[in-house]
Design an enzyme around this catalytic site. Structure first.
Site, PDB file in Angstrom:
ATOM      1  N   LYS A  57       0.788  -1.237   0.000  1.00 13.78           N
ATOM      2  CA  LYS A  57       0.000   0.000   0.000  1.00 13.78           C
ATOM      3  C   LYS A  57       0.817   1.283   0.000  1.00 13.78           C
ATOM      4  CE  LYS A  57      -3.452  -0.744  -0.640  1.00 13.78           C
ATOM      5  NZ  LYS A  57      -3.811  -1.310  -1.975  1.00 13.78           N
ATOM      6  N   THR A  60       3.831   0.464  -4.426  1.00 12.08           N
ATOM      7  CA  THR A  60       4.765  -0.509  -5.016  1.00 12.08           C
ATOM      8  C   THR A  60       4.337  -0.946  -6.427  1.00 12.08           C
ATOM      9  OG1 THR A  60       3.633  -2.365  -3.940  1.00 12.08           O
ATOM     10  CG2 THR A  60       5.509  -1.415  -2.773  1.00 12.08           C
ATOM     11  N   LYS A 279     -10.845   5.743  -4.336  1.00 11.98           N
ATOM     12  CA  LYS A 279     -11.453   6.955  -3.784  1.00 11.98           C
ATOM     13  C   LYS A 279     -12.140   6.583  -2.470  1.00 11.98           C
ATOM     14  CE  LYS A 279     -11.445   9.361  -8.043  1.00 11.98           C
ATOM     15  NZ  LYS A 279     -10.024   9.309  -8.301  1.00 11.98           N
TER      16      LYS A 279
HETATM   17  P1  A3P Z   1      -4.746   3.846  -2.395  1.00  9.22           P
HETATM   18  O1  A3P Z   1      -5.493   2.991  -3.363  1.00  9.22           O
HETATM   19  O2  A3P Z   1      -5.111   3.611  -0.983  1.00  9.22           O
HETATM   20  O3  A3P Z   1      -4.792   5.327  -2.745  1.00  9.22           O
HETATM   21  P2  A3P Z   1       0.460  -0.690  -3.595  1.00  9.22           P
HETATM   22  O4  A3P Z   1       0.596  -0.776  -5.070  1.00  9.22           O
HETATM   23  O5  A3P Z   1       1.795  -0.791  -2.889  1.00  9.22           O
HETATM   24  O6  A3P Z   1      -0.584  -1.603  -3.068  1.00  9.22           O
HETATM   25  O7  A3P Z   1       0.011   0.784  -3.241  1.00  9.22           O
HETATM   26  C1  A3P Z   1      -1.239   1.290  -3.652  1.00  9.22           C
HETATM   27  C2  A3P Z   1      -1.181   2.785  -3.478  1.00  9.22           C
HETATM   28  O8  A3P Z   1      -0.295   3.352  -4.445  1.00  9.22           O
HETATM   29  C3  A3P Z   1      -2.482   3.486  -3.730  1.00  9.22           C
HETATM   30  O9  A3P Z   1      -3.178   3.485  -2.514  1.00  9.22           O
HETATM   31  C4  A3P Z   1      -2.057   4.880  -4.209  1.00  9.22           C
HETATM   32  O10 A3P Z   1      -2.259   5.895  -3.253  1.00  9.22           O
HETATM   33  C5  A3P Z   1      -0.554   4.738  -4.454  1.00  9.22           C
HETATM   34  N1  A3P Z   1      -0.058   5.253  -5.733  1.00  9.22           N
HETATM   35  C6  A3P Z   1       1.088   5.963  -5.872  1.00  9.22           C
HETATM   36  N2  A3P Z   1       1.276   6.301  -7.139  1.00  9.22           N
HETATM   37  C7  A3P Z   1       0.241   5.799  -7.850  1.00  9.22           C
HETATM   38  C8  A3P Z   1      -0.114   5.834  -9.230  1.00  9.22           C
HETATM   39  N3  A3P Z   1       0.644   6.437 -10.121  1.00  9.22           N
HETATM   40  N4  A3P Z   1      -1.267   5.234  -9.611  1.00  9.22           N
HETATM   41  C9  A3P Z   1      -2.059   4.620  -8.679  1.00  9.22           C
HETATM   42  N5  A3P Z   1      -1.763   4.538  -7.353  1.00  9.22           N
HETATM   43  C10 A3P Z   1      -0.630   5.126  -6.938  1.00  9.22           C
END
Ligand code: A3P
Length: 325
Positions: A57, A60, A279
């Site tokens: 989260k 990654t 969202k």
């Molecule tokens: P949220 O969906 O809570 O906003 P991971 O891939 O490690 O699971 O992390 C998900 C999070 O990556 C998302 O959390 C979002 O906030 C973040 N994020 C950062 N850059 C992003 C991007 N370019 N597109 C989508 N999510 C992004």
């Protein structure tokens, strides 16, 4: 001289040497005796040069997709079960052995310039992962992405709600993070998965026990979200990958998604799916205050650790420590 059928012999052996029951895979090419019995058909070059270890989260998946745009960087093949993650060092897949792991990587076309990597976001806070990773990939570089652990916890809670985890659906975030020892077991499991990975310094120390400080790079996940081109430049310099790829041109901000996405000539930008960049309403000030307090000491530890490593402090860490002082 007596012997036994293979299974009985194995049982006997592990009774005598119980500490050897759990394998610890090493690179066969690092020991001549292993290399000599390693099949001629096999190569030790189908292994990653760097790992994106998580935690979950923090962005990654975005990092994985940005890295994959680089002409000299190649990610592991997707898994049928866990998609872009292999999750080798963190769980039962480890028992499948290194041939299983290597099959996720192509034969490198040019060993010295090809940067293969894999990202498994649960490596970060899995107890055994650093030891296992270092045994096989002692020269690898390690990337960890950190955001404010309070936001990470909230994002995980929202993730579980979206996956219909009854505990997340039926309890507010405040109830989850403040649950006490008498709460139902499932609620405490969710609480733990929200909170535990955010004790960043504790987990990083474990990695630093097995890797040199110059092998570990901390990525500011908030900056990755707001200014990915800048962050990607820093990562490329850390990895020593050439040529430096210009992400200013490769990425574009998508207003409707509210995130940076891949620029596609003559078409709409290619963004991550709906499950990334969800969202949801803001965290309540009450939960924010609770978590600021909860993570105060952990964040102080992280500050000391980053200072010790000579790595820059993420803006969110400065802000968090100012607001909690
Ligand atoms: P949220 O969906 O809570 O906003 P991971 O891939 O490690 O699971 O992390 C998900 C999070 O990556 C998302 O959390 C979002 O906030 C973040 N994020 C950062 N850059 C992003 C991007 N370019 N597109 C989508 N999510 C992004």
């Amino acid at each position: 001289l007596q012997t036994l059928p293979p299974m009985q012999l194995a049982d006997k052996y592990f009774q005598i040497f119980p500490e050897e029951r759990d394998p610890l895979w090493q690179n066969p090419c690092h020991d001549k005796r292993h290399k000599d019995i390693w099949s001629k058909e096999k190569t030790c070059d189908r292994l990653p040069r760097f790992l994106v270890i998580g935690p979950q989260k923090t962005g990654t998946t975005a990092l994985h997709s940005f890295l994959s745009l680089h002409p000299a960087i190649t990610s592991s093949f997707p898994s049928l079960v866990t998609f872009e993650e292999i999750q080798f060092f963190s769980g039962p897949n480890y028992n499948n052995g290194i041939d299983w792991y290597m099959d996720f990587f192509p034969f490198p076309s040019n060993v010295s310039t090809d940067f293969m990597f894999e990202k498994s976001a649960n490596y970060f806070d899995t107890e055994v992962a650093p030891k296992r990773a270092a045994a096989l990939l002692s020269r690898a570089k390690i990337l960890a992405v950190l955001i404010n652990p309070a936001d990470r916890a909230y994002s995980w809670y929202q993730h579980q709600r979206a996956h219909q985890d009854p505990m997340a659906v039926n309890h507010t975030f405040q109830e989850v993070v403040t649950a006490g020892p008498a709460s139902p077991r499932e609620l405490l499991i969710l609480q733990r998965r929200c909170l535990k990975p955010g004790a960043y310094a504790t987990h990083l120390e474990r990695w630093l026990h097995h890797y040199q400080p110059n092998q570990v790079h901390i990525v500011d996940g908030s900056q990755l979200r707001s200014n990915p081109a800048l962050v990607m430049e820093g990562i490329q310099r850390f990895l020593g990958v050439t040529p430096i790829f210009n992400y200013t041109q490769a990425l574009t901000y998508d207003e409707s998604k509210g995130f940076w996405c891949q620029r596609v000539e003559g078409a709409r930008p290619k963004c991550l799916g709906k499950s990334k960049g969800r969202k949801y309403s803001d965290m309540t000030p009450e939960s924010r205050a609770f978590l600021t307090e909860h993570y105060r000491e952990h964040n102080m530890e992280l500050l000391r650790l980053l200072n010790r490593l000579g790595q820059p402090l993420p803006a969110w860490l400065r802000e968090e420590l100012q607001s909690s002082s």
